[in-house]
Design a protein around this motif. Sequence first.
Motif, PDB file in Angstrom:
ATOM      1  N   UNK A  31     -65.316  46.652  15.673  1.00  0.00           N
ATOM      2  CA  UNK A  31     -65.035  48.279  16.090  1.00  0.00           C
ATOM      3  C   UNK A  31     -64.211  49.364  15.118  1.00  0.00           C
ATOM      4  N   UNK A  32     -63.758  48.305  14.356  1.00  0.00           N
ATOM      5  CA  UNK A  32     -63.397  49.306  13.279  1.00  0.00           C
ATOM      6  C   UNK A  32     -64.002  49.188  12.395  1.00  0.00           C
ATOM      7  N   UNK A  33     -65.701  48.195  11.961  1.00  0.00           N
ATOM      8  CA  UNK A  33     -66.152  47.465  10.869  1.00  0.00           C
ATOM      9  C   UNK A  33     -67.433  49.200  11.490  1.00  0.00           C
ATOM     10  N   UNK A  34     -67.590  49.351  12.457  1.00  0.00           N
ATOM     11  CA  UNK A  34     -68.382  50.546  12.731  1.00  0.00           C
ATOM     12  C   UNK A  34     -68.038  51.981  12.676  1.00  0.00           C
ATOM     13  N   UNK A  35     -66.821  51.766  12.681  1.00  0.00           N
ATOM     14  CA  UNK A  35     -65.570  53.148  11.897  1.00  0.00           C
ATOM     15  C   UNK A  35     -66.202  53.397  10.861  1.00  0.00           C
ATOM     16  N   UNK A  36     -65.585  51.915  10.071  1.00  0.00           N
ATOM     17  CA  UNK A  36     -65.357  52.213   8.460  1.00  0.00           C
ATOM     18  C   UNK A  36     -67.446  52.163   7.756  1.00  0.00           C
ATOM     19  N   UNK A  37     -68.315  51.458   8.785  1.00  0.00           N
ATOM     20  CA  UNK A  37     -69.246  51.817   8.535  1.00  0.00           C
ATOM     21  C   UNK A  37     -70.140  53.104   7.870  1.00  0.00           C
ATOM     22  N   UNK A  38     -69.434  54.472   8.795  1.00  0.00           N
ATOM     23  CA  UNK A  38     -69.763  55.634   9.091  1.00  0.00           C
ATOM     24  C   UNK A  38     -69.222  56.469   7.840  1.00  0.00           C
ATOM     25  N   UNK A  39     -68.187  56.056   7.272  1.00  0.00           N
ATOM     26  CA  UNK A  39     -67.089  56.596   6.126  1.00  0.00           C
ATOM     27  C   UNK A  39     -67.709  56.174   5.118  1.00  0.00           C
ATOM     28  N   UNK A  40     -68.467  55.240   5.312  1.00  0.00           N
ATOM     29  CA  UNK A  40     -69.537  54.560   3.513  1.00  0.00           C
ATOM     30  C   UNK A  40     -70.451  53.933   3.462  1.00  0.00           C
ATOM     31  N   UNK A  41     -71.364  53.603   2.200  1.00  0.00           N
ATOM     32  CA  UNK A  41     -72.302  54.204   2.168  1.00  0.00           C
ATOM     33  C   UNK A  41     -72.989  53.037   1.659  1.00  0.00           C
ATOM     34  N   UNK A  42     -72.370  52.109   0.868  1.00  0.00           N
ATOM     35  CA  UNK A  42     -72.809  50.872   0.394  1.00  0.00           C
ATOM     36  C   UNK A  42     -72.493  49.371   0.923  1.00  0.00           C
ATOM     37  N   UNK A  43     -71.500  49.475   0.698  1.00  0.00           N
ATOM     38  CA  UNK A  43     -70.371  47.623   1.033  1.00  0.00           C
ATOM     39  C   UNK A  43     -70.668  47.412   2.892  1.00  0.00           C
ATOM     40  N   UNK A  71     -51.904  51.656  11.416  1.00  0.00           N
ATOM     41  CA  UNK A  71     -52.958  50.123  10.788  1.00  0.00           C
ATOM     42  C   UNK A  71     -54.441  50.210  10.938  1.00  0.00           C
ATOM     43  N   UNK A  72     -54.434  50.927  11.803  1.00  0.00           N
ATOM     44  CA  UNK A  72     -56.567  50.651  11.813  1.00  0.00           C
ATOM     45  C   UNK A  72     -56.589  51.611  10.604  1.00  0.00           C
ATOM     46  N   UNK A  73     -56.470  52.930  10.444  1.00  0.00           N
ATOM     47  CA  UNK A  73     -56.262  54.383   9.838  1.00  0.00           C
ATOM     48  C   UNK A  73     -56.320  53.636   8.403  1.00  0.00           C
ATOM     49  N   UNK A 114     -63.192  42.842  -0.038  1.00  0.00           N
ATOM     50  CA  UNK A 114     -61.932  42.649   0.003  1.00  0.00           C
ATOM     51  C   UNK A 114     -61.686  42.585   1.713  1.00  0.00           C
ATOM     52  N   UNK A 115     -60.626  41.359   2.152  1.00  0.00           N
ATOM     53  CA  UNK A 115     -60.224  41.091   3.096  1.00  0.00           C
ATOM     54  C   UNK A 115     -59.496  41.855   3.952  1.00  0.00           C
ATOM     55  N   UNK A 116     -59.150  42.051   5.408  1.00  0.00           N
ATOM     56  CA  UNK A 116     -58.056  42.942   5.776  1.00  0.00           C
ATOM     57  C   UNK A 116     -57.552  42.268   7.483  1.00  0.00           C
ATOM     58  N   UNK A 117     -56.477  41.893   6.690  1.00  0.00           N
ATOM     59  CA  UNK A 117     -55.892  41.363   8.063  1.00  0.00           C
ATOM     60  C   UNK A 117     -54.841  41.945   9.204  1.00  0.00           C
ATOM     61  N   UNK A 118     -55.536  42.984  10.090  1.00  0.00           N
ATOM     62  CA  UNK A 118     -54.001  43.675  10.265  1.00  0.00           C
ATOM     63  C   UNK A 118     -52.881  42.594  11.109  1.00  0.00           C
ATOM     64  N   UNK A 119     -51.823  43.455  11.284  1.00  0.00           N
ATOM     65  CA  UNK A 119     -51.039  43.008  11.889  1.00  0.00           C
ATOM     66  C   UNK A 119     -50.218  42.355  10.213  1.00  0.00           C
ATOM     67  N   UNK A 120     -49.839  42.699   9.406  1.00  0.00           N
ATOM     68  CA  UNK A 120     -48.863  41.598   8.207  1.00  0.00           C
ATOM     69  C   UNK A 120     -49.045  43.355   7.595  1.00  0.00           C
ATOM     70  N   UNK A 121     -49.212  44.790   7.752  1.00  0.00           N
ATOM     71  CA  UNK A 121     -48.510  45.610   7.407  1.00  0.00           C
ATOM     72  C   UNK A 121     -47.251  45.891   8.040  1.00  0.00           C
ATOM     73  N   UNK A 122     -46.558  45.353   9.183  1.00  0.00           N
ATOM     74  CA  UNK A 122     -44.851  45.966   9.124  1.00  0.00           C
ATOM     75  C   UNK A 122     -45.015  46.979  10.437  1.00  0.00           C
ATOM     76  N   UNK A 123     -46.302  47.628  10.362  1.00  0.00           N
ATOM     77  CA  UNK A 123     -46.600  49.173  11.347  1.00  0.00           C
ATOM     78  C   UNK A 123     -46.290  49.208  12.533  1.00  0.00           C
ATOM     79  N   UNK A 124     -45.888  49.976  13.263  1.00  0.00           N
ATOM     80  CA  UNK A 124     -45.538  50.386  14.751  1.00  0.00           C
ATOM     81  C   UNK A 124     -46.532  50.156  15.409  1.00  0.00           C
ATOM     82  N   UNK A 125     -47.871  51.067  14.800  1.00  0.00           N
ATOM     83  CA  UNK A 125     -48.779  51.635  15.646  1.00  0.00           C
ATOM     84  C   UNK A 125     -49.861  51.513  15.370  1.00  0.00           C
ATOM     85  N   UNK A 126     -50.508  50.719  16.014  1.00  0.00           N
ATOM     86  CA  UNK A 126     -51.975  50.198  15.362  1.00  0.00           C
ATOM     87  C   UNK A 126     -52.886  50.526  14.526  1.00  0.00           C
ATOM     88  N   UNK A 127     -52.434  52.289  16.042  1.00  0.00           N
ATOM     89  CA  UNK A 127     -53.496  53.197  15.170  1.00  0.00           C
ATOM     90  C   UNK A 127     -52.644  53.448  13.786  1.00  0.00           C
TER      91      UNK A 127
END
Length: 158
Positions: free
Chosen positions: A61-73, A20-22, A5-18
């Motif tokens: 910072x986003x990676x560490x948040x994701x790591x806490x919620x995942x097991x193997x990726x 998009x990060x979620x 998966x490649x995640x590139x924020x900023x293209x979702x059109x959300x008015x809030x960074x929060x």
Amino acid sequence: MKFGLFSESGHRGNPSATTTYREDVWEITIADELGFQEAWVAERGSRTRGQAPDIVSAANLLIIDAAARTKQIRLGTGIKPLPYHHPFTIATEANVCDNLTGGRYMLGYGGTHGLYGDHHDQLGLEGPSQRPMVYESIDYIMKCFTSDEPFDFDGQFW
């Protein structure tokens, strides 16, 4: 077949960074549950003129948040723009991220791109100096990873 998966924020059109990060972390979590092997998180230098309000300017910072919620990726920066950060900081943050993710961290680094040049000015960077800065940063980072003893580094930029 392997999936990533490649995640590139900023293209979702959300008015809030929060928001998009979620969404990014949620996608990585689902990818982990589906058995994806890796996820890469794009990093931009800063939010500047013409950029969406929800870009990721600190991928680790986003990676560490994701790591806490995942097991193997496996999780990586795609890419960490070297001219924007001191190489010692990149090496030490990568070390911490690798430890916190249980070895699932991948450091992707490179130069900057010319599409969003405002933050180049914010950091006092000139276009022609960036390529040699990238090469020198790589040398510095590799020395951090491979040196058994404290060392001095006397480069042109660092």
